[in-house]
Motif scaffolding. Sequence first.
Motif, PDB file in Angstrom:
ATOM      1  N   PHE A  94      -1.714  -2.532   0.243  1.00 43.88           N
ATOM      2  CA  PHE A  94      -2.606  -3.331   1.092  1.00 43.88           C
ATOM      3  C   PHE A  94      -3.091  -2.504   2.288  1.00 43.88           C
ATOM      4  O   PHE A  94      -4.249  -2.611   2.709  1.00 43.88           O
ATOM      5  CB  PHE A  94      -1.889  -4.599   1.580  1.00 43.88           C
ATOM      6  CG  PHE A  94      -2.854  -5.684   1.982  1.00 43.88           C
ATOM      7  CD1 PHE A  94      -3.360  -6.557   1.035  1.00 43.88           C
ATOM      8  CD2 PHE A  94      -3.274  -5.815   3.292  1.00 43.88           C
ATOM      9  CE1 PHE A  94      -4.271  -7.545   1.382  1.00 43.88           C
ATOM     10  CE2 PHE A  94      -4.181  -6.791   3.655  1.00 43.88           C
ATOM     11  CZ  PHE A  94      -4.680  -7.670   2.694  1.00 43.88           C
ATOM     12  N   THR A  95      -2.197  -1.669   2.828  1.00 44.78           N
ATOM     13  CA  THR A  95      -2.594  -0.784   3.925  1.00 44.78           C
ATOM     14  C   THR A  95      -3.696   0.160   3.480  1.00 44.78           C
ATOM     15  O   THR A  95      -4.671   0.400   4.202  1.00 44.78           O
ATOM     16  CB  THR A  95      -1.376   0.021   4.409  1.00 44.78           C
ATOM     17  OG1 THR A  95      -0.419  -0.870   4.960  1.00 44.78           O
ATOM     18  CG2 THR A  95      -1.773   1.039   5.450  1.00 44.78           C
ATOM     19  N   ARG A  96      -3.567   0.716   2.273  1.00 37.55           N
ATOM     20  CA  ARG A  96      -4.592   1.626   1.748  1.00 37.55           C
ATOM     21  C   ARG A  96      -5.941   0.908   1.628  1.00 37.55           C
ATOM     22  O   ARG A  96      -6.997   1.454   1.974  1.00 37.55           O
ATOM     23  CB  ARG A  96      -4.140   2.167   0.377  1.00 37.55           C
ATOM     24  CG  ARG A  96      -5.151   3.006  -0.391  1.00 37.55           C
ATOM     25  CD  ARG A  96      -5.494   4.309   0.299  1.00 37.55           C
ATOM     26  NE  ARG A  96      -4.343   5.129   0.571  1.00 37.55           N
ATOM     27  CZ  ARG A  96      -3.904   6.120  -0.227  1.00 37.55           C
ATOM     28  NH1 ARG A  96      -4.534   6.383  -1.334  1.00 37.55           N
ATOM     29  NH2 ARG A  96      -2.861   6.855   0.109  1.00 37.55           N
ATOM     30  N   ILE A  97      -5.912  -0.340   1.190  1.00 39.08           N
ATOM     31  CA  ILE A  97      -7.159  -1.089   1.045  1.00 39.08           C
ATOM     32  C   ILE A  97      -7.768  -1.384   2.418  1.00 39.08           C
ATOM     33  O   ILE A  97      -8.985  -1.260   2.604  1.00 39.08           O
ATOM     34  CB  ILE A  97      -6.915  -2.397   0.262  1.00 39.08           C
ATOM     35  CG1 ILE A  97      -6.503  -2.071  -1.178  1.00 39.08           C
ATOM     36  CG2 ILE A  97      -8.167  -3.265   0.265  1.00 39.08           C
ATOM     37  CD1 ILE A  97      -6.092  -3.290  -1.985  1.00 39.08           C
ATOM     38  N   ARG A  99      -7.497   0.388   5.035  1.00 39.52           N
ATOM     39  CA  ARG A  99      -8.075   1.671   5.479  1.00 39.52           C
ATOM     40  C   ARG A  99      -9.463   1.856   4.879  1.00 39.52           C
ATOM     41  O   ARG A  99     -10.415   2.218   5.571  1.00 39.52           O
ATOM     42  CB  ARG A  99      -7.144   2.813   5.056  1.00 39.52           C
ATOM     43  CG  ARG A  99      -7.728   4.198   5.230  1.00 39.52           C
ATOM     44  CD  ARG A  99      -6.777   5.243   4.658  1.00 39.52           C
ATOM     45  NE  ARG A  99      -7.404   6.558   4.563  1.00 39.52           N
ATOM     46  CZ  ARG A  99      -6.859   7.602   3.938  1.00 39.52           C
ATOM     47  NH1 ARG A  99      -5.674   7.476   3.368  1.00 39.52           N
ATOM     48  NH2 ARG A  99      -7.482   8.761   3.894  1.00 39.52           N
ATOM     49  N   GLN A 100      -9.574   1.582   3.573  1.00 38.98           N
ATOM     50  CA  GLN A 100     -10.861   1.747   2.896  1.00 38.98           C
ATOM     51  C   GLN A 100     -11.916   0.805   3.476  1.00 38.98           C
ATOM     52  O   GLN A 100     -13.072   1.178   3.671  1.00 38.98           O
ATOM     53  CB  GLN A 100     -10.694   1.499   1.398  1.00 38.98           C
ATOM     54  CG  GLN A 100      -9.884   2.590   0.709  1.00 38.98           C
ATOM     55  CD  GLN A 100      -9.481   2.220  -0.710  1.00 38.98           C
ATOM     56  OE1 GLN A 100      -9.583   1.069  -1.121  1.00 38.98           O
ATOM     57  NE2 GLN A 100      -9.012   3.197  -1.457  1.00 38.98           N
ATOM     58  N   VAL A 101     -11.502  -0.439   3.763  1.00 39.62           N
ATOM     59  CA  VAL A 101     -12.439  -1.411   4.332  1.00 39.62           C
ATOM     60  C   VAL A 101     -12.937  -0.931   5.690  1.00 39.62           C
ATOM     61  O   VAL A 101     -14.145  -0.960   5.982  1.00 39.62           O
ATOM     62  CB  VAL A 101     -11.770  -2.799   4.482  1.00 39.62           C
ATOM     63  CG1 VAL A 101     -12.671  -3.761   5.259  1.00 39.62           C
ATOM     64  CG2 VAL A 101     -11.441  -3.385   3.111  1.00 39.62           C
ATOM     65  N   LEU A 102     -12.031  -0.465   6.544  1.00 41.60           N
ATOM     66  CA  LEU A 102     -12.416  -0.013   7.870  1.00 41.60           C
ATOM     67  C   LEU A 102     -13.332   1.204   7.822  1.00 41.60           C
ATOM     68  O   LEU A 102     -14.321   1.288   8.568  1.00 41.60           O
ATOM     69  CB  LEU A 102     -11.167   0.317   8.691  1.00 41.60           C
ATOM     70  CG  LEU A 102     -10.468  -0.868   9.333  1.00 41.60           C
ATOM     71  CD1 LEU A 102      -9.167  -0.423   9.988  1.00 41.60           C
ATOM     72  CD2 LEU A 102     -11.359  -1.537  10.373  1.00 41.60           C
ATOM     73  N   VAL A 103     -13.009   2.140   6.941  1.00 39.17           N
ATOM     74  CA  VAL A 103     -13.835   3.345   6.839  1.00 39.17           C
ATOM     75  C   VAL A 103     -15.217   2.991   6.290  1.00 39.17           C
ATOM     76  O   VAL A 103     -16.239   3.470   6.798  1.00 39.17           O
ATOM     77  CB  VAL A 103     -13.134   4.397   5.952  1.00 39.17           C
ATOM     78  CG1 VAL A 103     -14.068   5.567   5.660  1.00 39.17           C
ATOM     79  CG2 VAL A 103     -11.867   4.897   6.634  1.00 39.17           C
ATOM     80  N   PHE A 162      -0.923   4.078  11.160  1.00 38.72           N
ATOM     81  CA  PHE A 162      -2.231   3.964  11.818  1.00 38.72           C
ATOM     82  C   PHE A 162      -3.054   2.801  11.285  1.00 38.72           C
ATOM     83  O   PHE A 162      -3.623   2.029  12.048  1.00 38.72           O
ATOM     84  CB  PHE A 162      -3.014   5.274  11.641  1.00 38.72           C
ATOM     85  CG  PHE A 162      -4.305   5.319  12.423  1.00 38.72           C
ATOM     86  CD1 PHE A 162      -4.320   5.708  13.751  1.00 38.72           C
ATOM     87  CD2 PHE A 162      -5.508   4.958  11.827  1.00 38.72           C
ATOM     88  CE1 PHE A 162      -5.503   5.738  14.473  1.00 38.72           C
ATOM     89  CE2 PHE A 162      -6.707   4.980  12.546  1.00 38.72           C
ATOM     90  CZ  PHE A 162      -6.695   5.382  13.873  1.00 38.72           C
ATOM     91  N   PHE A 163      -3.123   2.677   9.959  1.00 40.37           N
ATOM     92  CA  PHE A 163      -3.980   1.648   9.373  1.00 40.37           C
ATOM     93  C   PHE A 163      -3.230   0.367   9.011  1.00 40.37           C
ATOM     94  O   PHE A 163      -3.841  -0.673   8.839  1.00 40.37           O
ATOM     95  CB  PHE A 163      -4.672   2.189   8.123  1.00 40.37           C
ATOM     96  CG  PHE A 163      -5.738   3.213   8.414  1.00 40.37           C
ATOM     97  CD1 PHE A 163      -7.000   2.831   8.852  1.00 40.37           C
ATOM     98  CD2 PHE A 163      -5.488   4.563   8.282  1.00 40.37           C
ATOM     99  CE1 PHE A 163      -7.990   3.774   9.131  1.00 40.37           C
ATOM    100  CE2 PHE A 163      -6.460   5.522   8.550  1.00 40.37           C
ATOM    101  CZ  PHE A 163      -7.714   5.124   8.984  1.00 40.37           C
ATOM    102  N   GLY A 164      -1.921   0.450   8.864  1.00 39.72           N
ATOM    103  CA  GLY A 164      -1.168  -0.731   8.450  1.00 39.72           C
ATOM    104  C   GLY A 164      -0.283  -1.329   9.523  1.00 39.72           C
ATOM    105  O   GLY A 164       0.183  -2.456   9.383  1.00 39.72           O
ATOM    106  N   GLY A 165      -0.036  -0.570  10.599  1.00 40.30           N
ATOM    107  CA  GLY A 165       0.802  -1.084  11.674  1.00 40.30           C
ATOM    108  C   GLY A 165       2.256  -1.282  11.272  1.00 40.30           C
ATOM    109  O   GLY A 165       2.977  -2.055  11.889  1.00 40.30           O
TER     110      GLY A 165
END
Length: 198
Positions: A94-97, A99-103, A162-165
């Motif tokens: 979920f963190t990886r996803i 990250r992708q959404v934010l980028v 960084f992206f998942g807290g």
Amino acid sequence: MANVGGNLKAEQDREVSDGITRFLKDWSGGDDAAKERLMGIVYEDLRNRARHLMSKERADHTLQPTALVHEAIMRLGEAEGLKWDDRGHFFGIFTRIMRQVLVDHARAHVAIKRGNSNQHVSTDEIEIAEDESIKTVVEVDGALEKLEAIDERQAMIVEMRFFGGLSIPEIAETLGISERTVAREWGSARLWLKRELG
């Protein structure tokens, strides 16, 4: 008395974690209803993580924490063939996803500001962008891709922080390594990123 409260909380956390793992296994086995039950358990946690993540973004960011979570859930739903291991595996994916959404959001924002939504935006181009928070998200993403080629585990740790807290203990659980190792590699990765991002 404090120990009693601490033990009760630890027991509740274990029950929630066990429930999440059970629903993930059921979902992997084709039980779509398990996915809905899982989201009912983790939704507030995901929102809190997104809220924490977005608190580091600029005040006028157009992507709100709830929207970030909903977009990530939608993308998760589009992924096929995922076989879940446990709670840690789920939060890692979920963190990886997120990250992708934010980028993707940051790159689209830069493209719109330049008046051409189809324009390709490279990391080098974003270095001259005015918006520092957008620059940060995209640059960290680019640096993480480089770090993945050097040390995949360190890149995963940075991504989760960084992206998942995720906390150090949560990352240790997710990766199946000690908290001391996570802390050491997090420190090393931070130094590398500091040099890389200048």
